[in-house]
Write an enzyme that holds these catalytic residues in place. Structure first.
Site, PDB file in Angstrom:
ATOM      1  N   PHE A   1      52.721  53.031  27.420  1.00  0.00           N
ATOM      2  CA  PHE A   1      51.900  52.909  28.633  1.00  0.00           C
ATOM      3  C   PHE A   1      51.024  54.135  28.853  1.00  0.00           C
ATOM      4  CE2 PHE A   1      55.709  50.389  29.729  1.00  0.00           C
ATOM      5  CZ  PHE A   1      55.129  49.227  30.210  1.00  0.00           C
ATOM      6  N   ALA A   2      51.427  55.291  28.305  1.00  0.00           N
ATOM      7  CA  ALA A   2      50.795  56.558  28.692  1.00  0.00           C
ATOM      8  C   ALA A   2      49.303  56.549  28.380  1.00  0.00           C
ATOM      9  CB  ALA A   2      51.475  57.720  27.973  1.00  0.00           C
TER      10      ALA A   2
ATOM     11  N   TYR B   1      36.700  53.494  29.652  1.00  0.00           N
ATOM     12  CA  TYR B   1      38.137  53.176  29.662  1.00  0.00           C
ATOM     13  C   TYR B   1      38.411  51.960  28.782  1.00  0.00           C
ATOM     14  CZ  TYR B   1      42.315  50.852  31.482  1.00  0.00           C
ATOM     15  OH  TYR B   1      43.509  50.178  31.593  1.00  0.00           O
TER      16      TYR B   1
ATOM     17  N   LYS C   1      40.563  51.548  25.098  1.00  0.00           N
ATOM     18  CA  LYS C   1      41.662  50.593  24.872  1.00  0.00           C
ATOM     19  C   LYS C   1      41.333  49.681  23.690  1.00  0.00           C
ATOM     20  CE  LYS C   1      44.632  51.766  28.045  1.00  0.00           C
ATOM     21  NZ  LYS C   1      46.072  51.840  27.975  1.00  0.00           N
TER      22      LYS C   1
ATOM     23  N   LEU D   1      42.811  48.649  44.664  1.00  0.00           N
ATOM     24  CA  LEU D   1      42.447  47.937  45.885  1.00  0.00           C
ATOM     25  C   LEU D   1      43.639  47.658  46.806  1.00  0.00           C
ATOM     26  CD1 LEU D   1      40.276  46.499  47.556  1.00  0.00           C
ATOM     27  CD2 LEU D   1      40.789  44.417  46.263  1.00  0.00           C
TER      28      LEU D   1
ATOM     29  N   ILE E   1      34.292  48.365  50.521  1.00  0.00           N
ATOM     30  CA  ILE E   1      34.119  47.248  49.579  1.00  0.00           C
ATOM     31  C   ILE E   1      32.978  47.619  48.639  1.00  0.00           C
ATOM     32  CG2 ILE E   1      33.473  44.814  49.344  1.00  0.00           C
ATOM     33  CD1 ILE E   1      34.777  44.276  52.039  1.00  0.00           C
ATOM     34  N   PHE E   2      33.318  47.736  47.366  1.00  0.00           N
ATOM     35  CA  PHE E   2      32.333  48.220  46.386  1.00  0.00           C
ATOM     36  C   PHE E   2      31.430  47.084  45.922  1.00  0.00           C
ATOM     37  CE2 PHE E   2      35.872  51.388  45.054  1.00  0.00           C
ATOM     38  CZ  PHE E   2      35.519  52.259  46.072  1.00  0.00           C
TER      39      PHE E   2
HETATM   40  N1  LIG Z   1      47.344  49.175  36.666  1.00  0.00           N
HETATM   41  C1  LIG Z   1      46.659  48.181  36.114  1.00  0.00           C
HETATM   42  O1  LIG Z   1      46.189  47.278  36.812  1.00  0.00           O
HETATM   43  C2  LIG Z   1      46.470  48.127  34.629  1.00  0.00           C
HETATM   44  C3  LIG Z   1      45.792  47.014  34.088  1.00  0.00           C
HETATM   45  C4  LIG Z   1      45.575  46.964  32.705  1.00  0.00           C
HETATM   46  C5  LIG Z   1      46.093  47.953  31.894  1.00  0.00           C
HETATM   47  N2  LIG Z   1      46.761  49.009  32.438  1.00  0.00           N
HETATM   48  C6  LIG Z   1      47.313  50.008  31.529  1.00  0.00           C
HETATM   49  O2  LIG Z   1      48.722  50.068  31.743  1.00  0.00           O
HETATM   50  C7  LIG Z   1      49.207  51.399  31.539  1.00  0.00           C
HETATM   51  C8  LIG Z   1      49.985  51.820  32.756  1.00  0.00           C
HETATM   52  O3  LIG Z   1      49.149  51.729  33.899  1.00  0.00           O
HETATM   53  P1  LIG Z   1      49.669  52.235  35.318  1.00  0.00           P
HETATM   54  O4  LIG Z   1      48.840  51.566  36.346  1.00  0.00           O
HETATM   55  O5  LIG Z   1      51.125  52.151  35.368  1.00  0.00           O
HETATM   56  O6  LIG Z   1      49.202  53.743  35.229  1.00  0.00           O
HETATM   57  P2  LIG Z   1      49.972  55.075  35.685  1.00  0.00           P
HETATM   58  O7  LIG Z   1      48.949  56.135  35.715  1.00  0.00           O
HETATM   59  O8  LIG Z   1      50.771  54.821  36.899  1.00  0.00           O
HETATM   60  O9  LIG Z   1      50.975  55.324  34.471  1.00  0.00           O
HETATM   61  C9  LIG Z   1      50.602  55.982  33.294  1.00  0.00           C
HETATM   62  C10 LIG Z   1      51.650  57.050  33.036  1.00  0.00           C
HETATM   63  O10 LIG Z   1      51.346  57.701  31.803  1.00  0.00           O
HETATM   64  C11 LIG Z   1      51.516  59.095  31.967  1.00  0.00           C
HETATM   65  N3  LIG Z   1      50.633  59.741  30.994  1.00  0.00           N
HETATM   66  C12 LIG Z   1      49.277  59.653  30.919  1.00  0.00           C
HETATM   67  N4  LIG Z   1      48.818  60.374  29.899  1.00  0.00           N
HETATM   68  C13 LIG Z   1      49.901  60.932  29.292  1.00  0.00           C
HETATM   69  C14 LIG Z   1      50.073  61.794  28.185  1.00  0.00           C
HETATM   70  N5  LIG Z   1      49.026  62.263  27.489  1.00  0.00           N
HETATM   71  N6  LIG Z   1      51.316  62.158  27.838  1.00  0.00           N
HETATM   72  C15 LIG Z   1      52.401  61.718  28.543  1.00  0.00           C
HETATM   73  N7  LIG Z   1      52.289  60.907  29.615  1.00  0.00           N
HETATM   74  C16 LIG Z   1      51.057  60.525  29.988  1.00  0.00           C
HETATM   75  C17 LIG Z   1      51.171  59.385  33.416  1.00  0.00           C
HETATM   76  O11 LIG Z   1      51.775  60.562  33.912  1.00  0.00           O
HETATM   77  C18 LIG Z   1      51.680  58.125  34.121  1.00  0.00           C
HETATM   78  O12 LIG Z   1      53.009  58.283  34.575  1.00  0.00           O
HETATM   79  C19 LIG Z   1      47.986  52.242  31.232  1.00  0.00           C
HETATM   80  O13 LIG Z   1      47.893  52.382  29.833  1.00  0.00           O
HETATM   81  C20 LIG Z   1      46.835  51.414  31.758  1.00  0.00           C
HETATM   82  O14 LIG Z   1      45.651  51.666  31.044  1.00  0.00           O
HETATM   83  C21 LIG Z   1      46.959  49.120  33.776  1.00  0.00           C
HETATM   84  O1  LIG Z   2      38.575  50.869  47.487  1.00  0.00           O
HETATM   85  C1  LIG Z   2      38.312  49.932  46.710  1.00  0.00           C
HETATM   86  C2  LIG Z   2      38.994  49.779  45.465  1.00  0.00           C
HETATM   87  C3  LIG Z   2      38.629  48.733  44.638  1.00  0.00           C
HETATM   88  N1  LIG Z   2      37.651  47.873  45.011  1.00  0.00           N
HETATM   89  C4  LIG Z   2      37.299  46.746  44.126  1.00  0.00           C
HETATM   90  O2  LIG Z   2      38.478  45.989  43.924  1.00  0.00           O
HETATM   91  C5  LIG Z   2      38.521  45.452  42.609  1.00  0.00           C
HETATM   92  C6  LIG Z   2      39.803  45.893  41.931  1.00  0.00           C
HETATM   93  O3  LIG Z   2      39.720  47.296  41.743  1.00  0.00           O
HETATM   94  P1  LIG Z   2      40.957  48.203  41.267  1.00  0.00           P
HETATM   95  O4  LIG Z   2      42.155  47.861  42.064  1.00  0.00           O
HETATM   96  O5  LIG Z   2      40.476  49.611  41.268  1.00  0.00           O
HETATM   97  O6  LIG Z   2      41.230  47.686  39.794  1.00  0.00           O
HETATM   98  P2  LIG Z   2      40.222  47.573  38.551  1.00  0.00           P
HETATM   99  O7  LIG Z   2      39.137  48.556  38.616  1.00  0.00           O
HETATM  100  O8  LIG Z   2      39.829  46.125  38.437  1.00  0.00           O
HETATM  101  O9  LIG Z   2      41.123  48.011  37.340  1.00  0.00           O
HETATM  102  C7  LIG Z   2      42.498  47.668  37.214  1.00  0.00           C
HETATM  103  O10 LIG Z   2      42.593  46.487  36.470  1.00  0.00           O
HETATM  104  C8  LIG Z   2      42.054  46.591  35.157  1.00  0.00           C
HETATM  105  C9  LIG Z   2      42.231  45.234  34.480  1.00  0.00           C
HETATM  106  O11 LIG Z   2      41.411  44.274  35.110  1.00  0.00           O
HETATM  107  C10 LIG Z   2      42.811  47.679  34.415  1.00  0.00           C
HETATM  108  O12 LIG Z   2      42.323  47.817  33.125  1.00  0.00           O
HETATM  109  C11 LIG Z   2      42.711  49.015  35.131  1.00  0.00           C
HETATM  110  O13 LIG Z   2      43.505  49.972  34.466  1.00  0.00           O
HETATM  111  C12 LIG Z   2      43.218  48.839  36.535  1.00  0.00           C
HETATM  112  O14 LIG Z   2      43.014  50.043  37.266  1.00  0.00           O
HETATM  113  C13 LIG Z   2      37.276  45.972  41.897  1.00  0.00           C
HETATM  114  O15 LIG Z   2      36.273  44.993  41.978  1.00  0.00           O
HETATM  115  C14 LIG Z   2      36.842  47.179  42.744  1.00  0.00           C
HETATM  116  O16 LIG Z   2      35.445  47.406  42.734  1.00  0.00           O
HETATM  117  C15 LIG Z   2      36.972  48.008  46.217  1.00  0.00           C
HETATM  118  O17 LIG Z   2      36.081  47.232  46.549  1.00  0.00           O
HETATM  119  N2  LIG Z   2      37.331  49.038  47.026  1.00  0.00           N
END
Ligand SMILES: NC(=O)c1ccc[n+]([C@@H]2O[C@H](COP(=O)([O-])OP(=O)(O)OC[C@H]3O[C@@H](n4cnc5c(N)ncnc54)[C@H](O)[C@@H]3O)[C@@H](O)[C@H]2O)c1
Ligand SMILES: O=c1ccn([C@@H]2O[C@H](COP(=O)(O)OP(=O)(O)O[C@H]3O[C@H](CO)[C@@H](O)[C@H](O)[C@H]3O)[C@@H](O)[C@H]2O)c(=O)[nH]1
Length: 334
Positions: A73-74, A141, A145, A190, A207-208
């Site tokens: 995940f990192a 980003y 990936k 969001l 709202i972006f």
């Molecule tokens: N949150 C989402 O909606 C979403 C959607 C699609 C993909 N992802 C992917 O899922 C994964 C987890 O997302 P999340 O929302 O839990 O993010 P998060 O930031 O909460 O978790 C990522 C973790 O990785 C650790 N980390 C980052 N870089 C590191 C490094 N170089 N060495 C060691 N640890 C490191 C951070 O400290 C953190 O705890 C990410 O790879 C993200 O790109 C997230």
């Molecule tokens: O204050 C805010 C925050 C977000 N948004 C909008 O809400 C939607 C969702 O945004 P956000 O919750 O920031 O998620 P995303 O940017 O869509 O990205 C998430 O979801 C992606 C997969 O769709 C992952 O890859 C990313 O890691 C994860 O952060 C987007 O349209 C944003 O523009 C707003 O309008 N206002």
């Protein structure tokens, strides 16, 4: 024998660690805590506060535990931040993964499940998005990936590393037990931002953009419960262990909600007033991202347990109400 979970103290990682423990698996967490929280990980899980780039530390962890597979995940994961800081994103996500793969090879570990994203698709040509849709990221980003996916593809050819890339759509919600949840600093996602506004910790939600080609002009996303993502990792690893076959899967519910619809659902669940302000688009945001997860259902047997947005928001709200400052007692910055 144990499974190494990088980023296991982060939001999705910590829920996955918990789920794997509940399934009786031995896990080890490696996280530099740049974002994550040690308190998100149970004290009976071996925890290492290390960076992916620190190969000496990685080696000591692989050496101390009989690591059989890695769940990775990192990474840095914010769309907007990646647009202004692409070098930092390539360095952490791509170069960091290269460091990890090198150590995996040294220890003959050849199974990895990793966090990819809907952001690899960019502006989709068709909705819902299938795994064979064109990949044209609209932000650095997503590019990192996609590059990680390609790196794994070539690493399979060259070194026999088998991988499952899970392309999550928007992770949301929290463990229904209420003990762990989402806590990023600063928060940019969001749903937590809307719920923090409901709690009175923010004056309003920005709202972006309201000029997207969507039903109400705001961006549409497919929100997927974090525990459903956690279970998909378990199924993906089991599949890798039994078939040694690499694959890519979308993970979403197949339903899109606009930013305004998400805010309305949060108002309904919290029964609080939530002020909004219309602002400019955020760079790098595609208009609509909705998954077809049929492949994960067919091949992994993955069926989301919490598919409706109301339940997702309820679980997130439960976490925020009971942990208004997240993991940090007395935290005063959001
Ligand atoms: N949150 C989402 O909606 C979403 C959607 C699609 C993909 N992802 C992917 O899922 C994964 C987890 O997302 P999340 O929302 O839990 O993010 P998060 O930031 O909460 O978790 C990522 C973790 O990785 C650790 N980390 C980052 N870089 C590191 C490094 N170089 N060495 C060691 N640890 C490191 C951070 O400290 C953190 O705890 C990410 O790879 C993200 O790109 C997230
Ligand atoms: O204050 C805010 C925050 C977000 N948004 C909008 O809400 C939607 C969702 O945004 P956000 O919750 O920031 O998620 P995303 O940017 O869509 O990205 C998430 O979801 C992606 C997969 O769709 C992952 O890859 C990313 O890691 C994860 O952060 C987007 O349209 C944003 O523009 C707003 O309008 N206002």
């Amino acid at each position: 024998m144990a499974i190494l979970i990088t980023g296991g103290a982060g939001y999705i990682g910590s829920h996955t660690v918990r789920h794997f423990q509940q399934q009786g698996e031995s896990v080890v967490v490696y996280d530099h805590l740049g974002q994550g929280h040690k308190d998100a990980v149970s004290t009976d899980v071996p925890f290492y506060a290390g960076d992916l780039h620190d190969q000496a530390m990685l080696r000591s962890v692989f050496g101390a535990h009989d690591i059989t597979a890695v769940i990775h995940f990192a990474a840095h994961s914010l769309v907007g931040e990646s647009v202004t800081g692409p070098l930092r994103y390539y360095e952490n996500n791509l170069a960091g993964t290269m460091k990890l793969l090198e150590v995996m090879l040294e220890f003959d570990v050849k199974q990895i499940v990793f966090s990819s994203t809907a952001a690899v698709y960019g502006e989709p040509q068709r909705i819902p998005i299938k795994e064979d849709s064109p990949t044209n990221p609209t932000n650095p980003y997503g590019e990192t990936k996609l590059a990680m996916e390609r790196l794994l593809h070539w690493s399979e050819q060259a070194y026999g590393i088998h991988y499952v890339a899970l392309r999550y759509f928007n992770a949301a919600g929290a463990d229904p037990d209420g003990e762990i949840g989402e806590d990023h600093t600063p928060e940019s996602h969001l749903i937590p931002i809307v719920l923090q506004t409901a709690l009175g910790q923010r004056s309003h939600v920005a709202i972006f953009g309201d000029d997207y080609d969507t039903q109400d002009g705001t961006c549409v996303r497919d929100y997927i419960h974090v525990m459903d993502l956690a279970h998909a990792h378990y199924l993906a690893l089991k599949k890798l262990e039994t078939t040694a076959k690499s694959a890519v899967y979308n993970l979403g519910n197949g339903t899109g909600f606009s930013v305004k619809e998400v805010i309305d659902m949060c108002k309904q669940v919290t029964e609080r007033t939530i002020q909004v302000e219309q602002t400019a688009r955020r760079a790098g945001d595609p208009a609509v991202l909705i998954a077809s997860s049929a492949k994960a259902t067919e091949e992994l047997g993955w069926i989301p347990q919490y598919p409706d947005l109301k339940t997702i928001v309820q679980h997130a709200w439960q976490w925020h109400v009971h942990h208004p400052t997240g993991y940090q007692k007395g935290k005063d910055t959001l």
